[in-house]
Design a protein around this motif. Structure first.
Motif, PDB file in Angstrom:
ATOM      1  N   TRP A  28      44.037  52.051  14.335  1.00  0.00           N
ATOM      2  CA  TRP A  28      45.140  51.072  14.706  1.00  0.00           C
ATOM      3  C   TRP A  28      46.026  50.629  13.750  1.00  0.00           C
ATOM      4  CZ3 TRP A  28      44.467  49.543  20.073  1.00  0.00           C
ATOM      5  CH2 TRP A  28      43.512  50.136  20.706  1.00  0.00           C
ATOM      6  N   GLY A  29      46.034  51.025  12.394  1.00  0.00           N
ATOM      7  CA  GLY A  29      46.742  50.780  11.525  1.00  0.00           C
ATOM      8  C   GLY A  29      46.740  49.241  10.895  1.00  0.00           C
ATOM      9  N   GLY A  30      47.561  48.907  10.036  1.00  0.00           N
ATOM     10  CA  GLY A  30      47.607  47.322   9.601  1.00  0.00           C
ATOM     11  C   GLY A  30      46.333  47.133   8.974  1.00  0.00           C
ATOM     12  N   ALA A 215      51.196  46.420  19.650  1.00  0.00           N
ATOM     13  CA  ALA A 215      50.375  47.231  18.466  1.00  0.00           C
ATOM     14  C   ALA A 215      49.929  45.803  17.704  1.00  0.00           C
ATOM     15  CB  ALA A 215      51.559  47.741  17.404  1.00  0.00           C
ATOM     16  N   GLY A 216      48.618  46.031  17.340  1.00  0.00           N
ATOM     17  CA  GLY A 216      47.836  44.733  16.879  1.00  0.00           C
ATOM     18  C   GLY A 216      48.753  44.271  15.643  1.00  0.00           C
ATOM     19  N   ALA A 217      49.392  44.631  14.845  1.00  0.00           N
ATOM     20  CA  ALA A 217      50.139  44.306  13.842  1.00  0.00           C
ATOM     21  C   ALA A 217      51.394  43.214  14.203  1.00  0.00           C
ATOM     22  CB  ALA A 217      51.027  45.175  12.796  1.00  0.00           C
ATOM     23  N   GLN A 218      51.569  43.193  15.511  1.00  0.00           N
ATOM     24  CA  GLN A 218      52.758  42.482  15.885  1.00  0.00           C
ATOM     25  C   GLN A 218      52.481  40.886  15.810  1.00  0.00           C
ATOM     26  OE1 GLN A 218      53.674  45.669  19.129  1.00  0.00           O
ATOM     27  NE2 GLN A 218      55.613  44.824  19.202  1.00  0.00           N
ATOM     28  N   PRO A 219      51.433  40.514  16.591  1.00  0.00           N
ATOM     29  CA  PRO A 219      51.427  39.145  16.695  1.00  0.00           C
ATOM     30  C   PRO A 219      51.532  38.254  15.546  1.00  0.00           C
ATOM     31  CG  PRO A 219      49.527  40.081  18.058  1.00  0.00           C
ATOM     32  CD  PRO A 219      50.415  41.287  17.301  1.00  0.00           C
ATOM     33  N   PRO A 220      50.793  38.552  14.390  1.00  0.00           N
ATOM     34  CA  PRO A 220      50.947  37.715  13.369  1.00  0.00           C
ATOM     35  C   PRO A 220      52.609  37.660  12.845  1.00  0.00           C
ATOM     36  CG  PRO A 220      49.615  39.716  12.659  1.00  0.00           C
ATOM     37  CD  PRO A 220      49.870  39.522  14.136  1.00  0.00           C
ATOM     38  N   GLN A 221      53.054  38.943  12.994  1.00  0.00           N
ATOM     39  CA  GLN A 221      54.614  39.037  12.744  1.00  0.00           C
ATOM     40  C   GLN A 221      55.252  38.133  13.629  1.00  0.00           C
ATOM     41  OE1 GLN A 221      55.281  40.871   9.891  1.00  0.00           O
ATOM     42  NE2 GLN A 221      57.284  39.426  10.166  1.00  0.00           N
ATOM     43  N   LEU A 222      54.977  38.189  14.861  1.00  0.00           N
ATOM     44  CA  LEU A 222      55.726  37.173  15.924  1.00  0.00           C
ATOM     45  C   LEU A 222      55.683  35.780  15.369  1.00  0.00           C
ATOM     46  CD1 LEU A 222      54.956  38.887  19.447  1.00  0.00           C
ATOM     47  CD2 LEU A 222      57.084  38.914  18.011  1.00  0.00           C
ATOM     48  N   ALA A 229      55.609  30.527  19.618  1.00  0.00           N
ATOM     49  CA  ALA A 229      54.776  29.300  19.102  1.00  0.00           C
ATOM     50  C   ALA A 229      53.314  29.784  19.106  1.00  0.00           C
ATOM     51  CB  ALA A 229      55.105  28.242  19.971  1.00  0.00           C
ATOM     52  N   MET A 230      52.874  30.518  20.070  1.00  0.00           N
ATOM     53  CA  MET A 230      51.383  30.854  20.346  1.00  0.00           C
ATOM     54  C   MET A 230      51.413  32.369  20.493  1.00  0.00           C
ATOM     55  SD  MET A 230      49.292  27.856  22.208  1.00  0.00           S
ATOM     56  CE  MET A 230      50.136  26.193  22.270  1.00  0.00           C
ATOM     57  N   THR A 231      50.411  32.950  20.014  1.00  0.00           N
ATOM     58  CA  THR A 231      50.004  34.387  20.847  1.00  0.00           C
ATOM     59  C   THR A 231      48.641  34.660  20.730  1.00  0.00           C
ATOM     60  OG1 THR A 231      50.899  36.600  20.358  1.00  0.00           O
ATOM     61  CG2 THR A 231      50.444  35.178  18.295  1.00  0.00           C
ATOM     62  N   THR A 232      48.444  35.702  21.502  1.00  0.00           N
ATOM     63  CA  THR A 232      46.949  36.204  21.726  1.00  0.00           C
ATOM     64  C   THR A 232      47.155  37.208  20.649  1.00  0.00           C
ATOM     65  OG1 THR A 232      47.660  37.844  23.493  1.00  0.00           O
ATOM     66  CG2 THR A 232      46.523  35.783  24.230  1.00  0.00           C
ATOM     67  N   ALA A 233      46.141  37.566  20.171  1.00  0.00           N
ATOM     68  CA  ALA A 233      45.870  38.498  19.219  1.00  0.00           C
ATOM     69  C   ALA A 233      44.445  39.105  18.880  1.00  0.00           C
ATOM     70  CB  ALA A 233      46.499  37.960  17.588  1.00  0.00           C
ATOM     71  N   TYR A 234      44.488  39.970  17.940  1.00  0.00           N
ATOM     72  CA  TYR A 234      43.007  40.321  17.604  1.00  0.00           C
ATOM     73  C   TYR A 234      42.458  39.507  16.517  1.00  0.00           C
ATOM     74  CZ  TYR A 234      44.439  44.738  20.028  1.00  0.00           C
ATOM     75  OH  TYR A 234      44.747  45.426  21.075  1.00  0.00           O
TER      76      TYR A 234
END
Length: 357
Positions: A28-30, A215-222, A229-234
């Protein structure tokens, strides 16, 4: 005759050596991919001389199906979610893995007793327990921070965009928990049309404020870019951003959906023997514990637990950041892999129709 036999044997050995000098592992990268490279790939190469080529995908289950059905398999090992592994195995798209090749735990516990319940299936050897959580930027909600999954859906008290993975899994469960359904009742509810309707109705309340990620790397970048302001994420991705990179992000485990993830071998993998060797090596006690030094995912072997210590910074205790820490499990939901193996296609078709509506 003897010279011919020696020459043939030598050529055969050379051919095998050449074919096994490199394997391709898709993940999954990152930050997660880096944890695997450090804990599995590099030491495997040091031990065997076999190079590991890392390939990334938003979801490695998708190219597996395409490659096997096309008869053009280039992946030797892939990291997939548990429900996808079960489904792909049922469809005959994966090699079966004999559990007898898995070594005992470092403490001598037989492998099948050492792995967490259900972690080894016909085609999958689980490596980690990960979870879908939600996270927020503490600089945005400094005075009144969110604490529950219901807060994620509360746009009035906590205004701002929300990040959600573009798919049905985890979103439906979290929507129901946010709507007051107890974790232990979620899947019973989703087995009914009314329950599915209720989940989509809850998602509808924030639909216009959602930024979708894949992609799993996107939420922290968002979060870092201020797009949400909030996001679901791994959970491990947010841990890496917060602890590894110093971002002001906070993980909320309330309403987390946790599940297994691990290694499979696509049917027709070009380097099957080396692929099996890699899976055996990567899922040993020490290697699973080593991965936990790089990212906050729980190892799938019980014997790995006592070996989990500090993050790579040498000061952060990893235990409290694991999805499986006692405090983090209080309002947690184990993902029902049987439910998703059976209903994934149907519910994602409905999800896509809802998204387009």
């Amino acid at each position: 005759m003897k010279k011919t036999l020696i020459l043939t044997t030598a050529l055969t050995a050379m051919a095998f050596g050449a074919s096994a000098q490199e394997i391709t592992v898709m993940s999954w990268g990152g930050a997660y991919g880096k944890s695997q490279i450090e804990a599995y790939h590099k030491p495997f190469t040091d031990k065997t001389g076999i190079k590991v080529v890392s390939v990334d995908a938003d979801n490695p289950a998708t190219p597996i199906k395409a490659q096997v059905e096309a008869g053009n398999v280039t992946i030797d090992v892939a990291d997939v979610e548990y429900a996808d592994a079960v489904r792909l195995c049922d469809e005959g798209l994966l090699e079966e893995i004999d559990p007898s090749i898995l070594p005992d735990g470092a403490d001598g516990t037989p492998a099948m007793d050492d792995f967490l319940p259900g972690a080894v299936t016909d085609c999958l050897v689980t490596t980690i327990v990960f979870s879908t959580i939600f996270a927020y930027d503490s600089s945005v909600f400094a005075d009144n921070p969110p604490t529950t999954i219901a807060d994620f859906f509360d746009l009035e008290t906590y205004p701002g965009k929300r990040g959600l993975r573009k798919g049905a899994k985890a979103n439906l469960e979290m929507a129901l928990m946010a709507d007051g359904v107890a974790p232990e009742e979620v899947y019973d509810m989703l087995e009914t049309d009314e329950g599915v309707d209720r989940a989509f109705d809850k998602l509808e309340t924030i639909k216009d404020s959602v930024v979708w990620w894949e992609a799993g790397a996107q939420p922290p970048q968002l979060l870092a870019d201020g797009e949400v302001a909030m996001t679901t994420a791994y959970n491990g991705r947010i841990f890496n951003a917060a602890v590894g990179e110093g971002q002001p992000f906070v993980t909320i485990f309330d309403g987390q959906v946790y599940e297994y993830d691990g290694y499979v071998i696509p049917k027709g993998a070009p380097n099957l023997e080396a692929a099996l060797d890699f899976v055996v090596f990567a899922t040993e006690t020490e290697q699973l514990a080593e991965q936990a030094k790089w990212i906050s995912y729980g190892p799938a072997r019980k014997s790995s637990g006592p070996l989990v210590g500090l993050y790579q910074d040498g000061k952060t205790e990893m235990g409290p950041h694991m999805p499986t820490a006692a405090e983090n499990l209080q309002k947690a939901l184990p993902s029902n892999f049987e439910f998703w193996a059976d209903r994934d296609t149907e519910l994602n078709e409905r999800f896509n129709a809802w998204l387009a509506g």
